[in-house]
Design a protein around this motif. Structure first.
Motif, PDB file in Angstrom:
ATOM      1  N   TYR A  38       0.859  -1.181   0.000  1.00  0.00           N
ATOM      2  CA  TYR A  38       0.000   0.000   0.000  1.00  0.00           C
ATOM      3  C   TYR A  38       0.898   1.234   0.000  1.00  0.00           C
ATOM      4  CZ  TYR A  38      -3.903  -3.029   1.156  1.00  0.00           C
ATOM      5  OH  TYR A  38      -4.851  -4.003   1.122  1.00  0.00           O
ATOM      6  N   VAL A  39       0.724   2.083  -0.978  1.00  0.00           N
ATOM      7  CA  VAL A  39       1.461   3.342  -1.039  1.00  0.00           C
ATOM      8  C   VAL A  39       0.560   4.394  -0.401  1.00  0.00           C
ATOM      9  CG1 VAL A  39       2.579   5.029  -2.529  1.00  0.00           C
ATOM     10  CG2 VAL A  39       2.607   2.594  -3.155  1.00  0.00           C
ATOM     11  N   LEU A  40       1.072   5.014   0.663  1.00  0.00           N
ATOM     12  CA  LEU A  40       0.267   5.934   1.460  1.00  0.00           C
ATOM     13  C   LEU A  40       0.730   7.374   1.294  1.00  0.00           C
ATOM     14  CD1 LEU A  40       0.248   3.835   4.755  1.00  0.00           C
ATOM     15  CD2 LEU A  40      -1.451   3.809   2.923  1.00  0.00           C
ATOM     16  N   ASP A  41      -0.199   8.286   1.452  1.00  0.00           N
ATOM     17  CA  ASP A  41       0.122   9.708   1.459  1.00  0.00           C
ATOM     18  C   ASP A  41       0.632  10.029   2.861  1.00  0.00           C
ATOM     19  OD1 ASP A  41      -0.063  12.525   1.857  1.00  0.00           O
ATOM     20  OD2 ASP A  41      -1.481  12.666   0.198  1.00  0.00           O
ATOM     21  N   ARG A  42       1.947  10.156   2.984  1.00  0.00           N
ATOM     22  CA  ARG A  42       2.578  10.330   4.294  1.00  0.00           C
ATOM     23  C   ARG A  42       2.154  11.630   4.962  1.00  0.00           C
ATOM     24  NH1 ARG A  42       6.945  11.777   7.176  1.00  0.00           N
ATOM     25  NH2 ARG A  42       7.909  10.167   8.449  1.00  0.00           N
ATOM     26  N   MET A  43       1.970  12.682   4.194  1.00  0.00           N
ATOM     27  CA  MET A  43       1.561  13.970   4.766  1.00  0.00           C
ATOM     28  C   MET A  43       0.163  13.869   5.387  1.00  0.00           C
ATOM     29  SD  MET A  43       4.119  15.982   4.434  1.00  0.00           S
ATOM     30  CE  MET A  43       3.505  17.630   4.582  1.00  0.00           C
ATOM     31  N   LYS A  44      -0.776  13.269   4.659  1.00  0.00           N
ATOM     32  CA  LYS A  44      -2.133  13.096   5.194  1.00  0.00           C
ATOM     33  C   LYS A  44      -2.123  12.201   6.428  1.00  0.00           C
ATOM     34  CE  LYS A  44      -5.244  13.450   1.246  1.00  0.00           C
ATOM     35  NZ  LYS A  44      -6.180  12.677   0.419  1.00  0.00           N
ATOM     36  N   LEU A  45      -1.400  11.070   6.312  1.00  0.00           N
ATOM     37  CA  LEU A  45      -1.331  10.119   7.416  1.00  0.00           C
ATOM     38  C   LEU A  45      -0.720  10.780   8.653  1.00  0.00           C
ATOM     39  CD1 LEU A  45      -1.972   7.117   7.972  1.00  0.00           C
ATOM     40  CD2 LEU A  45       0.394   6.616   7.364  1.00  0.00           C
ATOM     41  N   GLY A  46       0.359  11.532   8.455  1.00  0.00           N
ATOM     42  CA  GLY A  46       1.042  12.195   9.555  1.00  0.00           C
ATOM     43  C   GLY A  46       0.228  13.299  10.199  1.00  0.00           C
ATOM     44  N   SER A  47      -0.735  13.850   9.476  1.00  0.00           N
ATOM     45  CA  SER A  47      -1.574  14.895  10.062  1.00  0.00           C
ATOM     46  C   SER A  47      -2.612  14.313  11.017  1.00  0.00           C
ATOM     47  CB  SER A  47      -2.267  15.712   8.967  1.00  0.00           C
ATOM     48  OG  SER A  47      -3.252  14.941   8.324  1.00  0.00           O
ATOM     49  N   ARG A  48      -2.873  13.012  10.894  1.00  0.00           N
ATOM     50  CA  ARG A  48      -3.888  12.380  11.750  1.00  0.00           C
ATOM     51  C   ARG A  48      -3.288  11.415  12.770  1.00  0.00           C
ATOM     52  NH1 ARG A  48      -9.508   9.761  10.123  1.00  0.00           N
ATOM     53  NH2 ARG A  48     -10.126   9.212  12.214  1.00  0.00           N
TER      54      ARG A  48
END
Length: 97
Positions: A38-48
Protein backbone atom coordinates in the motif's frame (compact mmCIF):
# COMPACT_ATOMS: atom_id res chain seq x y z
CA UNK A 1 -5.84 -1.30 9.42
CA UNK A 2 -5.86 -3.10 12.76
CA UNK A 3 -2.98 -3.84 15.07
CA UNK A 4 -1.58 -7.38 14.82
CA UNK A 5 -2.57 -10.03 17.36
CA UNK A 6 1.08 -11.10 17.79
CA UNK A 7 4.39 -9.27 17.81
CA UNK A 8 4.72 -5.53 18.14
CA UNK A 9 1.38 -3.82 18.63
CA UNK A 10 1.87 -1.28 15.86
CA UNK A 11 1.32 -0.69 12.18
CA UNK A 12 4.79 -0.95 10.65
CA UNK A 13 5.71 1.34 7.77
CA UNK A 14 8.73 1.71 5.52
CA UNK A 15 9.84 4.31 3.01
CA UNK A 16 12.05 1.72 1.30
CA UNK A 17 10.35 -0.07 -1.64
CA UNK A 18 12.74 -3.06 -1.33
CA UNK A 19 11.63 -3.67 2.25
CA UNK A 20 7.95 -3.37 1.29
CA UNK A 21 8.41 -5.87 -1.54
CA UNK A 22 10.32 -8.27 0.75
CA UNK A 23 7.34 -8.50 3.10
CA UNK A 24 4.80 -8.63 0.28
CA UNK A 25 6.61 -11.66 -1.17
CA UNK A 26 6.44 -13.64 2.10
CA UNK A 27 4.07 -16.61 2.21
CA UNK A 28 0.59 -15.77 3.48
CA UNK A 29 -0.84 -17.69 6.43
CA UNK A 30 -4.41 -16.94 5.34
CA UNK A 31 -4.26 -18.81 2.03
CA UNK A 32 -3.97 -15.67 -0.10
CA UNK A 33 -1.89 -16.14 -3.25
CA UNK A 34 -0.39 -12.68 -3.21
CA UNK A 35 0.67 -9.86 -0.95
CA UNK A 36 0.11 -6.15 -1.41
CA UNK A 37 2.11 -2.98 -0.98
CA UNK A 38 0.00 0.00 0.00
CA UNK A 39 1.46 3.34 -1.04
CA UNK A 40 0.27 5.93 1.46
CA UNK A 41 0.12 9.71 1.46
CA UNK A 42 2.58 10.33 4.29
CA UNK A 43 1.56 13.97 4.77
CA UNK A 44 -2.13 13.10 5.19
CA UNK A 45 -1.33 10.12 7.42
CA UNK A 46 1.04 12.19 9.56
CA UNK A 47 -1.57 14.90 10.06
CA UNK A 48 -3.89 12.38 11.75
CA UNK A 49 -1.49 9.83 13.29
CA UNK A 50 1.84 10.12 15.07
CA UNK A 51 4.46 8.40 12.88
CA UNK A 52 7.50 7.41 14.95
CA UNK A 53 10.92 6.20 13.80
CA UNK A 54 11.48 2.52 14.54
CA UNK A 55 14.73 0.62 14.59
CA UNK A 56 14.80 -3.17 14.70
CA UNK A 57 18.48 -3.45 13.69
CA UNK A 58 17.83 -6.35 11.33
CA UNK A 59 17.97 -4.18 8.20
CA UNK A 60 21.19 -2.50 9.33
CA UNK A 61 21.59 -0.09 6.44
CA UNK A 62 17.88 0.70 6.12
CA UNK A 63 16.80 1.32 9.71
CA UNK A 64 16.30 5.05 9.12
CA UNK A 65 13.43 4.23 6.75
CA UNK A 66 11.42 2.17 9.27
CA UNK A 67 8.51 3.79 11.07
CA UNK A 68 5.50 2.81 13.17
CA UNK A 69 2.07 3.99 14.17
CA UNK A 70 1.19 2.59 17.60
CA UNK A 71 -2.58 2.38 17.07
CA UNK A 72 -5.01 1.09 14.45
CA UNK A 73 -5.56 3.22 11.36
CA UNK A 74 -9.22 3.86 10.64
CA UNK A 75 -10.44 4.75 7.15
CA UNK A 76 -7.23 3.55 5.52
CA UNK A 77 -8.69 4.33 2.09
CA UNK A 78 -8.33 8.05 2.85
CA UNK A 79 -4.53 7.69 2.88
CA UNK A 80 -3.94 5.16 0.07
CA UNK A 81 -2.58 6.61 -3.17
CA UNK A 82 -2.03 3.24 -4.87
CA UNK A 83 -1.94 -0.51 -4.24
CA UNK A 84 0.59 -2.88 -5.79
CA UNK A 85 -0.34 -6.57 -5.97
CA UNK A 86 2.70 -8.81 -5.49
CA UNK A 87 2.41 -12.46 -6.45
CA UNK A 88 4.82 -14.97 -4.94
CA UNK A 89 7.91 -15.90 -6.95
CA UNK A 90 6.83 -19.56 -6.92
CA UNK A 91 3.44 -18.68 -8.40
CA UNK A 92 5.04 -16.47 -11.06
CA UNK A 93 7.43 -19.23 -12.15
CA UNK A 94 4.64 -21.83 -12.20
CA UNK A 95 2.45 -19.59 -14.38
CA UNK A 96 5.26 -18.83 -16.83
CA UNK A 97 5.99 -22.53 -17.47
Amino acid sequence: MNLPEFGHQCVSLTRDPAVALHFAYLARDNGAECGHVYVLDRMKLGSRYKIEPRSENWWDYREEAEEAIWRSISNLHLFVTSVVEVRSLELESAVSM
